[in-house]
Write an enzyme that holds these catalytic residues in place. Structure first.
Site, PDB file in Angstrom:
ATOM      1  N   HIS A 121       0.857  -1.189   0.000  1.00 61.41           N
ATOM      2  CA  HIS A 121       0.000   0.000   0.000  1.00 61.41           C
ATOM      3  C   HIS A 121       0.894   1.241   0.000  1.00 61.41           C
ATOM      4  O   HIS A 121       2.125   1.124  -0.005  1.00 61.41           O
ATOM      5  CB  HIS A 121      -0.984  -0.019   1.173  1.00 61.41           C
ATOM      6  N   HIS A 180       3.936   1.607   2.440  1.00 66.89           N
ATOM      7  CA  HIS A 180       5.180   0.942   2.020  1.00 66.89           C
ATOM      8  C   HIS A 180       5.862   1.758   0.923  1.00 66.89           C
ATOM      9  O   HIS A 180       7.075   1.914   0.895  1.00 66.89           O
ATOM     10  CB  HIS A 180       4.894  -0.460   1.474  1.00 66.89           C
ATOM     11  N   CYS A 195       1.489  -9.669  19.938  1.00 68.40           N
ATOM     12  CA  CYS A 195       0.659  -9.168  18.830  1.00 68.40           C
ATOM     13  C   CYS A 195       1.182  -9.791  17.548  1.00 68.40           C
ATOM     14  O   CYS A 195       2.343  -9.584  17.177  1.00 68.40           O
ATOM     15  CB  CYS A 195       0.717  -7.636  18.730  1.00 68.40           C
ATOM     16  N   CYS A 204       2.291  -7.287  14.801  1.00 67.96           N
ATOM     17  CA  CYS A 204       3.643  -6.728  15.016  1.00 67.96           C
ATOM     18  C   CYS A 204       4.694  -7.819  15.002  1.00 67.96           C
ATOM     19  O   CYS A 204       5.870  -7.529  14.871  1.00 67.96           O
ATOM     20  CB  CYS A 204       3.760  -6.065  16.376  1.00 67.96           C
ATOM     21  N   CYS A 212      -2.882  -4.261  21.448  1.00 61.46           N
ATOM     22  CA  CYS A 212      -1.591  -3.828  20.912  1.00 61.46           C
ATOM     23  C   CYS A 212      -1.603  -2.309  20.723  1.00 61.46           C
ATOM     24  O   CYS A 212      -2.539  -1.778  20.130  1.00 61.46           O
ATOM     25  CB  CYS A 212      -1.346  -4.525  19.580  1.00 61.46           C
ATOM     26  N   HIS A 228      -1.501  -1.655  16.593  1.00 59.27           N
ATOM     27  CA  HIS A 228      -2.626  -2.084  15.760  1.00 59.27           C
ATOM     28  C   HIS A 228      -3.981  -1.968  16.449  1.00 59.27           C
ATOM     29  O   HIS A 228      -5.013  -2.137  15.798  1.00 59.27           O
ATOM     30  CB  HIS A 228      -2.408  -3.537  15.306  1.00 59.27           C
ATOM     31  N   LYS A 272      -3.291   5.561  11.078  1.00 55.39           N
ATOM     32  CA  LYS A 272      -2.220   4.905  10.344  1.00 55.39           C
ATOM     33  C   LYS A 272      -2.854   3.952   9.340  1.00 55.39           C
ATOM     34  O   LYS A 272      -3.731   3.174   9.693  1.00 55.39           O
ATOM     35  CB  LYS A 272      -1.345   4.104  11.296  1.00 55.39           C
ATOM     36  N   LYS A 298      -2.522  -2.463   6.061  1.00 59.75           N
ATOM     37  CA  LYS A 298      -3.027  -3.364   5.039  1.00 59.75           C
ATOM     38  C   LYS A 298      -4.021  -4.354   5.630  1.00 59.75           C
ATOM     39  O   LYS A 298      -4.814  -4.931   4.924  1.00 59.75           O
ATOM     40  CB  LYS A 298      -1.878  -4.071   4.331  1.00 59.75           C
TER      41      LYS A 298
HETATM   42  N1  MSP Z   1       8.767  -6.945   8.009  1.00 56.84           N
HETATM   43  C1  MSP Z   1       8.866  -5.844   8.899  1.00 56.84           C
HETATM   44  C2  MSP Z   1      10.134  -5.043   8.671  1.00 56.84           C
HETATM   45  C3  MSP Z   1      11.398  -5.829   8.768  1.00 56.84           C
HETATM   46  S1  MSP Z   1      12.799  -4.865   8.407  1.00 56.84           S
HETATM   47  C4  MSP Z   1      14.082  -5.830   8.804  1.00 56.84           C
HETATM   48  C5  MSP Z   1       7.662  -4.930   8.727  1.00 56.84           C
HETATM   49  N2  MSP Z   1       7.038  -5.017   7.550  1.00 56.84           N
HETATM   50  S2  MSP Z   1       5.739  -4.165   7.121  1.00 56.84           S
HETATM   51  O1  MSP Z   1       5.306  -4.735   5.875  1.00 56.84           O
HETATM   52  O2  MSP Z   1       4.794  -4.104   8.167  1.00 56.84           O
HETATM   53  O3  MSP Z   1       6.290  -2.732   6.767  1.00 56.84           O
HETATM   54  C6  MSP Z   1       6.572  -1.803   7.758  1.00 56.84           C
HETATM   55  C7  MSP Z   1       7.132  -0.551   7.135  1.00 56.84           C
HETATM   56  O4  MSP Z   1       6.282  -0.087   6.074  1.00 56.84           O
HETATM   57  C8  MSP Z   1       7.161   0.607   8.108  1.00 56.84           C
HETATM   58  O5  MSP Z   1       8.281   0.621   8.934  1.00 56.84           O
HETATM   59  C9  MSP Z   1       7.177   1.768   7.164  1.00 56.84           C
HETATM   60  O6  MSP Z   1       8.471   1.883   6.627  1.00 56.84           O
HETATM   61  C10 MSP Z   1       6.209   1.306   6.099  1.00 56.84           C
HETATM   62  N3  MSP Z   1       4.840   1.677   6.437  1.00 56.84           N
HETATM   63  C11 MSP Z   1       3.786   0.851   6.644  1.00 56.84           C
HETATM   64  N4  MSP Z   1       2.683   1.601   6.898  1.00 56.84           N
HETATM   65  C12 MSP Z   1       2.995   2.897   6.862  1.00 56.84           C
HETATM   66  C13 MSP Z   1       2.299   4.099   7.004  1.00 56.84           C
HETATM   67  N5  MSP Z   1       1.016   4.153   7.237  1.00 56.84           N
HETATM   68  N6  MSP Z   1       3.009   5.233   6.881  1.00 56.84           N
HETATM   69  C14 MSP Z   1       4.338   5.256   6.609  1.00 56.84           C
HETATM   70  N7  MSP Z   1       5.025   4.144   6.475  1.00 56.84           N
HETATM   71  C15 MSP Z   1       4.383   2.958   6.611  1.00 56.84           C
HETATM   72  O7  MSP Z   1       7.367  -4.184   9.633  1.00 56.84           O
END
Ligand code: MSP
Length: 501
Positions: free
Chosen positions: A18, A21, A126, A129, A143, A146, A294, A297
């Site tokens: 999304h 990311h 969680c 997380c 959590c 979330h 926030k 997904k």
């Molecule tokens: N798999 C772990 C990260 C491991 S790194 C060794 C993870 N993945 S995640 O798919 O949940 O992605 C998290 C990251 O996506 C966040 O740290 C951020 O960089 C980005 N974001 C996810 N949602 C976001 C927002 N709503 N806003 C900004 N960034 C966001 O955690």
């Protein structure tokens, strides 16, 4: 000239990408593109985080094996990054053999050093997380990130003796004051360490979807202790020492604030325990909020926006520009469609698009379509020199929004310069040529400076003003010195680059 190694978080493959990311990935990509333009040798890593309970459960829900789930969703991230013009050098998947080897080697080393011990853990977990929480961290029993119910997990497994690293981490942060940016996030990391550190359960016996623990049959590593290692796997750990040492520890991790604890507490402690220098830079950004929340997904609300939907409406470059310019790196920022339309119209359609179209129209009318050369002593020359320096400083400190704001000052000043001289009203001749030559030179410099944000649009500007190759073929700051526009080249009057919305 130097080396620049940057990483994005590796994304979970439980669901599709999304714009949250995309925000992290576009920021990291643009910073890498800046460094390439500055002549650095760049290694830009992204990828997918494929193990753990969250992915295993998503697979089950979809009636797939975890590997099938990972294959399908990882491919969607690859597709999204292709759509967004993300120029990564490597895409790592944690299910790859090279990664299993690296995780096992690094954790075996910590085990051999005596910092991994057997124990029992029980507490709230969680799954979203993939993390345990202390009771006190929960919000109404849920959590804190979330706001979903936690589950009580109890496991006999192996613990990393994180508690032993409190002082070493504080000393390391003191010796490396620029390790975490922005400053507020550095303080947050140090605050977490000062609060005291509990040992961490780093293996799971209840799960098979993970990297096997070499010294304990039937256990796999906890997904975070597997995932973080990707940053060293991709540069050759543990086999290619020479390559590893060329890139490590001068890495720049770009992350969202939700994963600060893992990157700024667990990861440096793990590395210290393995006898490796911690990562030198972590750049932490805030959340993209949609309607104040926030985006997630797993959310059932319609807040999970796919990058492709916005690209369809605005184009890739405008999407990238919006991520970089509208939501400053660091604090949380509200994302809205209306906000995107407003920013697009103001900065892209009216400022940049208008500059290009009025310059090319007037060059067509007054100069027979041939772009004149700039004057060496143009008043825009000093503006451009300041803008080049400010833009560079912005990218260097991972503040894309500041960098672009600086670049746009040159666009505004050039539009004002044209309005002051009104070459469209004057008779053709040297005075008109000088003004248009200056405006073309400003456009050339803007195309160079905005390349990291908008690789395609800037290449198109470059082509339309009659320059060979692409802006990305040049090296800054030399190429952005005033006077580079040759004059005597054809300027194309094309359709609007950014039609008004
Ligand atoms: N798999 C772990 C990260 C491991 S790194 C060794 C993870 N993945 S995640 O798919 O949940 O992605 C998290 C990251 O996506 C966040 O740290 C951020 O960089 C980005 N974001 C996810 N949602 C976001 C927002 N709503 N806003 C900004 N960034 C966001 O955690």
């Amino acid at each position: 000239m130097g080396r620049f190694y940057a990483t994005t978080p590796i994304y979970y493959v439980n669901d599709a990408p999304h714009i949250g990311h995309a925000y992290s990935t576009v920021n990291a990509d643009a910073v890498c593109r800046w460094h390439r333009l500055a002549g650095d040798e760049v290694f830009f890593l992204t990828g997918t985080d494929e193990h753990g309970l969250k992915v295993a459960r998503a697979a089950e829900e979809h009636g797939l094996s975890p590997q099938e789930q990972a294959d399908r969703t990882s491919a969607r991230f690859v597709e999204a990054w292709e759509l967004l013009d993300i120029a990564y050098d490597d895409f790592i998947r944690t299910t790859e053999q090279r990664h299993h080897r690296a995780v096992q080697a690094l954790l075996q080393k910590i085990h051999d050093n005596g910092d991994i011990e057997l124990g029992t853990y029980e507490g709230p977990y969680c799954v979203s997380c993939e993390a345990y929480y202390a009771e006190g961290d929960l919000v109404d029993g849920r959590c804190p990130i979330h706001l979903r119910p936690v589950e009580i997990f109890k496991e006999d497994n192996w613990f990393f003796k994180l508690s032993r690293y409190q002082q070493a981490l504080l000393d390391w942060y003191e010796a490396n004051p620029d390790a975490v940016t922005p400053e507020s996030k550095r303080n947050e990391a140090i605050g977490l360490i000062r609060q005291g550190l509990d040992d961490i359960s780093i293996t799971r016996s209840s799960l098979t979807w993970g990297v096997p623990v070499p010294w304990a049959a039937g256990q796999v590593f906890y997904v975070w202790y597997d995932a973080l290692v990707n940053y060293v796997t991709a540069i050759g750990y543990p086999d290619d020492e020479e390559r590893f040492e060329a890139w490590w520890p001068a890495v720049h991790h770009v992350i969202g604030k939700d994963i600060l604890r893992f990157h700024c507490v667990y990861w440096p402690a793990m590395l210290l325990a393995a006898g490796i220098d911690p990562a030198r830079h972590v750049h932490v950004h805030g959340y993209l909020l949609v309607g104040g929340e926030k985006m997630s997904k797993s959310s059932t609300k319609l807040t999970a926006i796919a990058p492709a939907d916005l690209v369809a409406d605005f184009g890739v470059d405008a999407f990238r520009y919006h991520c970089l310019r509208n939501i400053a790196f660091g604090p949380d920022g509200e994302f809205s469609y209306e906000g995107m339309v407003a920013r697009y119209n103001a900065d892209l359609a009216n400022n940049l698009g208008n500059l290009l179209s009025r310059v090319s129209t007037v060059v067509d009318k007054k100069c027979g379509g041939t772009g004149p050369a700039p004057s060496p002593d143009s008043p825009l020359a000093t503006v451009a020199a300041d803008v080049v320096a400010e833009t560079a400083a912005g990218w260097e400190r991972v503040a894309p929004s500041d960098a672009l704001e600086a670049t746009w000052r040159l666009i505004r000043e050039t539009n004002a310069y044209l309005e002051a001289h009104e070459p469209w009203k004057a008779e053709p001749g040297p005075a008109v040529d000088a003004v248009l030559g200056d405006a073309l030179e400003a456009l050339r410099i803007v195309a160079l400076l905005a390349t990291p944000a908008m690789p395609s649009a800037t290449a198109e500007i470059w082509r339309r003003i009659g320059l060979p190759g692409a802006p990305g073929d040049n090296v800054l700051p030399a190429a952005a010195a005033w006077g580079g526009y040759p004059g005597g080249v054809p300027v194309e009057k094309g359709s609007p680059l950014f039609p008004r919305k």
